[in-house]
Design a protein around this motif. Sequence first.
Motif, PDB file in Angstrom:
ATOM      1  N   ILE A   1       0.829  -1.203   0.000  1.00 13.16           N
ATOM      2  CA  ILE A   1       0.000   0.000   0.000  1.00 13.16           C
ATOM      3  C   ILE A   1       0.866   1.256   0.000  1.00 13.16           C
ATOM      4  O   ILE A   1       1.842   1.359   0.747  1.00 13.16           O
ATOM      5  CB  ILE A   1      -0.918   0.007   1.236  1.00 13.16           C
ATOM      6  CG1 ILE A   1      -1.931  -1.145   1.166  1.00 13.16           C
ATOM      7  CG2 ILE A   1      -1.635   1.338   1.378  1.00 13.16           C
ATOM      8  CD1 ILE A   1      -2.991  -0.979   0.133  1.00 13.16           C
ATOM      9  N   ARG A   2       0.484   2.222  -0.843  1.00 10.80           N
ATOM     10  CA  ARG A   2       1.176   3.504  -0.915  1.00 10.80           C
ATOM     11  C   ARG A   2       0.307   4.608  -0.324  1.00 10.80           C
ATOM     12  O   ARG A   2      -0.905   4.457  -0.194  1.00 10.80           O
ATOM     13  CB  ARG A   2       1.506   3.836  -2.378  1.00 10.80           C
ATOM     14  CG  ARG A   2       2.406   2.813  -3.047  1.00 10.80           C
ATOM     15  CD  ARG A   2       2.576   3.129  -4.527  1.00 10.80           C
ATOM     16  NE  ARG A   2       3.401   2.127  -5.203  1.00 10.80           N
ATOM     17  CZ  ARG A   2       3.619   2.097  -6.517  1.00 10.80           C
ATOM     18  NH1 ARG A   2       3.060   3.030  -7.296  1.00 10.80           N
ATOM     19  NH2 ARG A   2       4.373   1.156  -7.051  1.00 10.80           N
ATOM     20  N   LEU A   3       0.948   5.736   0.005  1.00  9.61           N
ATOM     21  CA  LEU A   3       0.201   6.849   0.587  1.00  9.61           C
ATOM     22  C   LEU A   3      -0.953   7.291  -0.311  1.00  9.61           C
ATOM     23  O   LEU A   3      -2.053   7.570   0.158  1.00  9.61           O
ATOM     24  CB  LEU A   3       1.136   8.040   0.819  1.00  9.61           C
ATOM     25  CG  LEU A   3       2.141   7.940   1.961  1.00  9.61           C
ATOM     26  CD1 LEU A   3       3.062   9.152   1.952  1.00  9.61           C
ATOM     27  CD2 LEU A   3       1.432   7.817   3.306  1.00  9.61           C
ATOM     28  N   GLU A   4      -0.672   7.334  -1.628  1.00  6.67           N
ATOM     29  CA  GLU A   4      -1.677   7.843  -2.551  1.00  6.67           C
ATOM     30  C   GLU A   4      -2.796   6.843  -2.831  1.00  6.67           C
ATOM     31  O   GLU A   4      -3.754   7.158  -3.551  1.00  6.67           O
ATOM     32  CB  GLU A   4      -1.025   8.264  -3.872  1.00  6.67           C
ATOM     33  CG  GLU A   4      -0.254   7.169  -4.565  1.00  6.67           C
ATOM     34  CD  GLU A   4       1.215   7.095  -4.174  1.00  6.67           C
ATOM     35  OE1 GLU A   4       2.008   6.548  -4.963  1.00  6.67           O
ATOM     36  OE2 GLU A   4       1.558   7.580  -3.062  1.00  6.67           O
TER      37      GLU A   4
ATOM     38  N   ALA B   1       5.163  19.933  -2.504  1.00  9.22           N
ATOM     39  CA  ALA B   1       5.736  20.152  -1.175  1.00  9.22           C
ATOM     40  C   ALA B   1       5.494  18.943  -0.275  1.00  9.22           C
ATOM     41  O   ALA B   1       6.402  18.493   0.443  1.00  9.22           O
ATOM     42  CB  ALA B   1       5.142  21.411  -0.553  1.00  9.22           C
ATOM     43  N   CYS B   2       4.275  18.403  -0.297  1.00 10.95           N
ATOM     44  CA  CYS B   2       3.995  17.210   0.520  1.00 10.95           C
ATOM     45  C   CYS B   2       4.807  16.010   0.035  1.00 10.95           C
ATOM     46  O   CYS B   2       5.392  15.281   0.842  1.00 10.95           O
ATOM     47  CB  CYS B   2       2.504  16.888   0.487  1.00 10.95           C
ATOM     48  SG  CYS B   2       1.457  18.057   1.382  1.00 10.95           S
ATOM     49  N   LYS B   3       4.853  15.814  -1.273  1.00 11.20           N
ATOM     50  CA  LYS B   3       5.609  14.681  -1.814  1.00 11.20           C
ATOM     51  C   LYS B   3       7.076  14.764  -1.437  1.00 11.20           C
ATOM     52  O   LYS B   3       7.704  13.758  -1.087  1.00 11.20           O
ATOM     53  CB  LYS B   3       5.453  14.631  -3.332  1.00 11.20           C
ATOM     54  CG  LYS B   3       6.124  13.422  -3.974  1.00 11.20           C
ATOM     55  CD  LYS B   3       5.861  13.370  -5.476  1.00 11.20           C
ATOM     56  CE  LYS B   3       6.526  12.137  -6.090  1.00 11.20           C
ATOM     57  NZ  LYS B   3       6.279  12.054  -7.549  1.00 11.20           N
TER      58      LYS B   3
ATOM     59  N   THR C   1       1.603  13.059   1.317  1.00 16.79           N
ATOM     60  CA  THR C   1       0.677  13.405   0.250  1.00 16.79           C
ATOM     61  C   THR C   1      -0.311  14.419   0.795  1.00 16.79           C
ATOM     62  O   THR C   1      -0.454  14.560   2.023  1.00 16.79           O
ATOM     63  CB  THR C   1      -0.055  12.157  -0.275  1.00 16.79           C
ATOM     64  OG1 THR C   1      -0.804  12.478  -1.441  1.00 16.79           O
ATOM     65  CG2 THR C   1      -0.984  11.567   0.776  1.00 16.79           C
ATOM     66  N   VAL C   2      -0.992  15.148  -0.076  1.00 16.89           N
ATOM     67  CA  VAL C   2      -1.958  16.144   0.394  1.00 16.89           C
ATOM     68  C   VAL C   2      -3.099  15.429   1.118  1.00 16.89           C
ATOM     69  O   VAL C   2      -3.668  14.458   0.614  1.00 16.89           O
ATOM     70  CB  VAL C   2      -2.503  16.988  -0.773  1.00 16.89           C
ATOM     71  CG1 VAL C   2      -3.498  18.031  -0.260  1.00 16.89           C
ATOM     72  CG2 VAL C   2      -1.358  17.687  -1.505  1.00 16.89           C
TER      73      VAL C   2
ATOM     74  N   VAL D   1      10.444  16.032   6.731  1.00 17.18           N
ATOM     75  CA  VAL D   1       9.485  16.482   7.737  1.00 17.18           C
ATOM     76  C   VAL D   1       8.435  15.402   8.014  1.00 17.18           C
ATOM     77  O   VAL D   1       8.088  15.126   9.168  1.00 17.18           O
ATOM     78  CB  VAL D   1       8.807  17.797   7.306  1.00 17.18           C
ATOM     79  CG1 VAL D   1       7.740  18.209   8.317  1.00 17.18           C
ATOM     80  CG2 VAL D   1       9.847  18.904   7.150  1.00 17.18           C
ATOM     81  N   GLY D   2       7.928  14.771   6.963  1.00 16.91           N
ATOM     82  CA  GLY D   2       6.927  13.724   7.150  1.00 16.91           C
ATOM     83  C   GLY D   2       7.448  12.554   7.960  1.00 16.91           C
ATOM     84  O   GLY D   2       6.715  11.950   8.751  1.00 16.91           O
ATOM     85  N   GLN D   3       8.714  12.217   7.794  1.00 15.03           N
ATOM     86  CA  GLN D   3       9.305  11.113   8.552  1.00 15.03           C
ATOM     87  C   GLN D   3       9.407  11.458  10.033  1.00 15.03           C
ATOM     88  O   GLN D   3       9.202  10.600  10.892  1.00 15.03           O
ATOM     89  CB  GLN D   3      10.665  10.764   7.961  1.00 15.03           C
ATOM     90  CG  GLN D   3      10.557  10.130   6.582  1.00 15.03           C
ATOM     91  CD  GLN D   3      11.837  10.149   5.786  1.00 15.03           C
ATOM     92  OE1 GLN D   3      12.799  10.842   6.125  1.00 15.03           O
ATOM     93  NE2 GLN D   3      11.859   9.398   4.690  1.00 15.03           N
TER      94      GLN D   3
END
Length: 346
Positions: free
Chosen positions: A118-121, A169-171, A176-177, A281-283
């Motif tokens: 599974i991926r974020l998108e 920016a999110c990617k 992801t947005v 940042v997401g990590q």
Amino acid sequence: MITLISIALLSLSLVESLDPVFISDDTSRITVTTEQAKIITARGANATLPCRLDRDIEDAFGGTNMRIKWTKLSPDYSKEIDVLVSMGFHKKTYGDFQGRVYLQEADENDASLVFSEIRLEDFGKYKCEVIDGMDDATDVVSLELEGVVFPYSPRLGRYNLNFHDAKKACKDQDATVASFDQLYDAWKGGFDWCNAGWLNDGSVQYPITTPRGPCGGNNTAPGLRNYGLRDKDRSLYDVFCFTSNFTGRFYYINSNINGTKFTYDEAIQACHEEGAEIAKVGQMFAAWKLLGYDQCDAGWLADGSVRYPISNPRRRCSPTEAAVRFVGFPDKKHRLFGAYCFQPFY
């Protein structure tokens, strides 16, 4: 005698009654059910979206005229994205879904869709449609991910991202947005943020748990403040990003062997020398929210920002709440900070 006015009113009532109605064929011999309206999983995991066929005839499922189609609904429901189509022995997958989805087919009535990696998108709503001759039936199931929503603005400051820049920016930050549902769930969990940001349906909103003057007014109710759909090219806001579990190691380096803090470039090099990369940042948000990571030391991240995650509030370390603390975007030549690194597991 029917007057012209009566005819006009009759015509208007017919138009009004037909406009919002979805007409279904009650004589259809087939139905499908998804059993669960929502499947919750995490990035990197496998998941099965249930879909079962029920027919009032005894023909074998999967005959030459039977067609199964899975599609993903876009965030604003304006279009459908093909995922998989099956007709008898012939099966085809599409786009980024190729090699990652297949029909479970546990029995002759099973049209469930199996996802791997599974991926974020991948999060969103999926439609299962079964067509048999003149008969067809559909149902929808949601695929949701465990994760965390976080606000993001670039070095330029708040309200500098159009929708396309927001997606990038999110990617760039391993995210992801976020969707409306994801932001709503975050708000229910206590998320409060007074800057408006893009969501993946093109709307701009922000979550308020404690109403106050600058954030919609003192006398307003808590909730999501909604600016509605905005011009994706011209409107400028922040963005709410969403990220989920990662496969890897997130960690902090305090200084080099001489006990000296890092410049931005030195932080990148320090992580590289350990076989890692400077963290995104997401990590950091995923490590903080999903793993309880706690480090009361400010460190460089990949976007040039300096932050630190606090899961256990204490004096001098976010004393009032668990949070990822934002120091800012300092001069990259300053030797004032450590480095946060991420080492992926393959």
